[in-house]
Write a protein that holds these residues in place. Structure first.
Motif, mmCIF file in Angstrom:
data_model
loop_
_atom_site.group_PDB
_atom_site.id
_atom_site.type_symbol
_atom_site.label_atom_id
_atom_site.label_comp_id
_atom_site.label_asym_id
_atom_site.label_seq_id
_atom_site.Cartn_x
_atom_site.Cartn_y
_atom_site.Cartn_z
ATOM 1 N N CYS A 1 -9.096 8.556 8.579
ATOM 2 C CA CYS A 1 -8.411 9.150 7.437
ATOM 3 C C CYS A 1 -9.211 10.310 6.832
ATOM 4 O O CYS A 1 -10.424 10.203 6.635
ATOM 5 C CB CYS A 1 -8.166 8.080 6.377
ATOM 6 N N LYS A 2 -8.525 11.399 6.570
ATOM 7 C CA LYS A 2 -9.145 12.538 5.887
ATOM 8 C C LYS A 2 -8.726 12.503 4.417
ATOM 9 O O LYS A 2 -7.527 12.471 4.119
ATOM 10 C CB LYS A 2 -8.721 13.871 6.500
ATOM 11 N N LYS A 3 -9.674 12.547 3.527
ATOM 12 C CA LYS A 3 -9.385 12.480 2.092
ATOM 13 C C LYS A 3 -9.687 13.841 1.467
ATOM 14 O O LYS A 3 -10.799 14.352 1.590
ATOM 15 C CB LYS A 3 -10.219 11.383 1.440
ATOM 16 N N ILE A 4 -8.689 14.404 0.804
ATOM 17 C CA ILE A 4 -8.804 15.759 0.252
ATOM 18 C C ILE A 4 -8.466 15.738 -1.236
ATOM 19 O O ILE A 4 -7.414 15.217 -1.626
ATOM 20 C CB ILE A 4 -7.855 16.733 0.975
ATOM 21 N N ALA A 5 -9.342 16.298 -2.050
ATOM 22 C CA ALA A 5 -9.106 16.396 -3.490
ATOM 23 C C ALA A 5 -8.647 17.816 -3.833
ATOM 24 O O ALA A 5 -9.219 18.787 -3.353
ATOM 25 C CB ALA A 5 -10.372 16.048 -4.264
ATOM 26 N N PHE A 6 -7.622 17.906 -4.646
ATOM 27 C CA PHE A 6 -7.160 19.191 -5.173
ATOM 28 C C PHE A 6 -7.529 19.256 -6.649
ATOM 29 O O PHE A 6 -7.254 18.325 -7.407
ATOM 30 C CB PHE A 6 -5.647 19.330 -5.020
ATOM 31 N N THR A 7 -8.143 20.360 -7.053
ATOM 32 C CA THR A 7 -8.507 20.538 -8.448
ATOM 33 C C THR A 7 -8.327 21.999 -8.830
ATOM 34 O O THR A 7 -7.914 22.827 -8.005
ATOM 35 C CB THR A 7 -9.954 20.067 -8.722
ATOM 36 N N SER A 8 -8.627 22.337 -10.084
ATOM 37 C CA SER A 8 -8.505 23.703 -10.561
ATOM 38 C C SER A 8 -9.505 23.924 -11.690
ATOM 39 O O SER A 8 -10.175 22.989 -12.123
ATOM 40 C CB SER A 8 -7.074 23.980 -11.050
ATOM 41 N N THR A 9 -9.586 25.149 -12.158
ATOM 42 C CA THR A 9 -10.518 25.422 -13.248
ATOM 43 C C THR A 9 -9.944 24.980 -14.585
ATOM 44 O O THR A 9 -10.675 24.553 -15.473
ATOM 45 C CB THR A 9 -10.864 26.919 -13.325
ATOM 46 N N LYS B 1 -16.565 12.871 -4.846
ATOM 47 C CA LYS B 1 -17.582 12.145 -4.076
ATOM 48 C C LYS B 1 -16.944 11.295 -2.975
ATOM 49 O O LYS B 1 -17.550 11.073 -1.918
ATOM 50 C CB LYS B 1 -18.404 11.259 -5.016
ATOM 51 N N MET B 2 -15.717 10.808 -3.204
ATOM 52 C CA MET B 2 -15.014 10.011 -2.190
ATOM 53 C C MET B 2 -14.384 10.868 -1.113
ATOM 54 O O MET B 2 -14.076 10.385 -0.024
ATOM 55 C CB MET B 2 -13.888 9.191 -2.848
ATOM 56 N N SER B 3 -14.169 12.140 -1.406
ATOM 57 C CA SER B 3 -13.373 13.011 -0.538
ATOM 58 C C SER B 3 -14.198 13.639 0.584
ATOM 59 O O SER B 3 -15.415 13.779 0.485
ATOM 60 C CB SER B 3 -12.731 14.126 -1.367
ATOM 61 N N ASP B 4 -13.485 14.044 1.623
ATOM 62 C CA ASP B 4 -14.099 14.780 2.722
ATOM 63 C C ASP B 4 -14.125 16.275 2.431
ATOM 64 O O ASP B 4 -14.848 17.021 3.098
ATOM 65 C CB ASP B 4 -13.326 14.528 4.020
ATOM 66 N N GLY B 5 -13.339 16.710 1.475
ATOM 67 C CA GLY B 5 -13.300 18.119 1.120
ATOM 68 C C GLY B 5 -12.474 18.348 -0.125
ATOM 69 O O GLY B 5 -11.680 17.495 -0.522
ATOM 70 N N VAL B 6 -12.681 19.512 -0.746
ATOM 71 C CA VAL B 6 -12.005 19.859 -1.999
ATOM 72 C C VAL B 6 -11.319 21.212 -1.849
ATOM 73 O O VAL B 6 -11.904 22.158 -1.323
ATOM 74 C CB VAL B 6 -13.001 19.923 -3.179
ATOM 75 N N VAL B 7 -10.086 21.286 -2.316
ATOM 76 C CA VAL B 7 -9.351 22.546 -2.376
ATOM 77 C C VAL B 7 -9.193 22.918 -3.843
ATOM 78 O O VAL B 7 -8.746 22.114 -4.654
ATOM 79 C CB VAL B 7 -7.967 22.431 -1.711
ATOM 80 N N ILE B 8 -9.570 24.144 -4.174
ATOM 81 C CA ILE B 8 -9.454 24.636 -5.548
ATOM 82 C C ILE B 8 -8.192 25.490 -5.656
ATOM 83 O O ILE B 8 -7.950 26.357 -4.820
ATOM 84 C CB ILE B 8 -10.678 25.485 -5.930
ATOM 85 N N VAL B 9 -7.403 25.230 -6.684
ATOM 86 C CA VAL B 9 -6.213 26.038 -6.941
ATOM 87 C C VAL B 9 -6.522 26.985 -8.098
ATOM 88 O O VAL B 9 -6.923 26.557 -9.177
ATOM 89 C CB VAL B 9 -4.998 25.163 -7.287
ATOM 90 N N ALA B 10 -6.366 28.287 -7.845
ATOM 91 C CA ALA B 10 -6.620 29.308 -8.861
ATOM 92 C C ALA B 10 -5.347 30.106 -9.099
ATOM 93 O O ALA B 10 -4.490 30.217 -8.220
ATOM 94 C CB ALA B 10 -7.749 30.234 -8.415
ATOM 95 N N ARG B 11 -5.220 30.659 -10.295
ATOM 96 C CA ARG B 11 -4.033 31.426 -10.663
ATOM 97 C C ARG B 11 -4.332 32.919 -10.628
ATOM 98 O O ARG B 11 -5.284 33.380 -11.258
ATOM 99 C CB ARG B 11 -3.560 31.002 -12.042
ATOM 100 N N ASP B 12 -3.525 33.642 -9.884
ATOM 101 C CA ASP B 12 -3.729 35.084 -9.747
ATOM 102 C C ASP B 12 -3.608 35.781 -11.104
ATOM 103 O O ASP B 12 -2.730 35.469 -11.910
ATOM 104 C CB ASP B 12 -2.686 35.652 -8.778
ATOM 105 N N ASN B 13 -4.521 36.709 -11.368
ATOM 106 C CA ASN B 13 -4.543 37.472 -12.618
ATOM 107 C C ASN B 13 -4.761 36.589 -13.847
ATOM 108 O O ASN B 13 -4.385 36.976 -14.966
ATOM 109 C CB ASN B 13 -3.258 38.298 -12.796
ATOM 110 N N TYR B 14 -5.330 35.427 -13.641
ATOM 111 C CA TYR B 14 -5.598 34.520 -14.762
ATOM 112 C C TYR B 14 -6.963 33.851 -14.627
ATOM 113 O O TYR B 14 -7.793 33.909 -15.519
ATOM 114 C CB TYR B 14 -4.493 33.464 -14.859
ATOM 115 N N THR B 15 -7.198 33.206 -13.483
ATOM 116 C CA THR B 15 -8.488 32.567 -13.253
ATOM 117 C C THR B 15 -9.564 33.636 -13.088
ATOM 118 O O THR B 15 -9.418 34.543 -12.267
ATOM 119 C CB THR B 15 -8.450 31.684 -11.986
#
Length: 234
Positions: free
Chosen positions: A42-50, A174-188
């Motif tokens: 199983c691959k565990k992926i966390a999605f987060t943002s600023t 810490k549990m995940s195999d990787g993290v994807v960051i979601v950013a907002r264009d012209n905002y973040t």
């Protein structure tokens, strides 16, 4: 904003409503993620943002859906943003019973795993807003829960709170195999994005890439602009 997302995404299988370019962008993100996580099991992926409002839940839901479109690929999306959950609105499913109910021994695991429009794509909603989200997500019960689910799914997607606002995401990173960051264009901003990446790395997290949400791009073949979700890997 949440109501608008619910109207647009209540049927994720009808991604033609998003436009061809957006669907292709999600598939590109899926491909980049798949090739960034070469491991068995199983691959565990966390999605987060600023911060809030970056489109994190819509992005994680649609990429989870795109992953589940692959042959013989079982995907589970877990709403871990226990302060401002939105998965139930995006996927148009009942929020209860959910994650917090199970962790508090109020129901069985089979009661919280909800079907979606794809037979191999399931979701777990928040359940109830807890007074102690950070402690709940960092608990041994949560760790045991994830370990149990690993045997049933090829991918587990964590929709986590914005790491630039609260620390709830840290145990999931810490549990995940990787993290994807979601950013907002012209905002973040670049300083905020840099701080987010540094926070993830301090938690021993692996940054898979950044999804640029609501970006404008030029279709060179048609000479037109379109609203897009872009993926940029590290």
């Amino acid at each position: 904003m949440a109501n608008q997302q619910s109207r647009n995404y209540e049927k994720p299988d009808e991604l033609q409503l998003l436009g061809f370019q957006v669907r292709e962008a999600y598939k590109t993100a899926r491909t980049n993620i798949v090739y960034s996580l070469i491991k068995k099991g199983c691959k565990k992926i966390a999605f987060t943002s600023t911060e809030k409002g970056d489109g994190k839940t819509v992005t994680s839901s649609n990429i989870a859906y795109a992953l589940a479109q692959q042959v013989d690929t079982n995907v589970l999306l877990i709403d871990c943003d226990l302060r401002a959950p939105k998965v139930q609105a995006v996927l148009n499913i009942e929020p209860t019973p959910g994650l917090t109910n199970y962790l508090n021994d109020e129901c069985e695991i089979g009661e919280i795993i909800k079907p979606t429009t794809l037979p191999n794509f399931h979701a777990i909603c928040y359940g109830a807003i807890p007074p102690n989200p950070s402690e709940l997500l960092a608990s041994d019960s949560m760790k045991d829960f994830v370990k149990m689910l690993e045997h049933q799914y090829d991918y587990i997607i964590f929709d986590t709170p914005p790491i630039g606002i609260v620390i709830d995401s840290i145990p999931l990173i810490k549990m995940s195999d990787g993290v994807v960051i979601v950013a907002r264009d012209n905002y973040t901003t670049y300083p905020k994005l840099k701080k987010t990446i540094e926070t993830i790395k301090r938690a021993d997290g692996k940054v898979l890439g950044v999804v640029i949400n609501k970006a404008s791009a030029v279709d060179a073949s048609k000479g037109k602009k379109y609203s897009n979700y872009g993926y940029y890997g590290y």
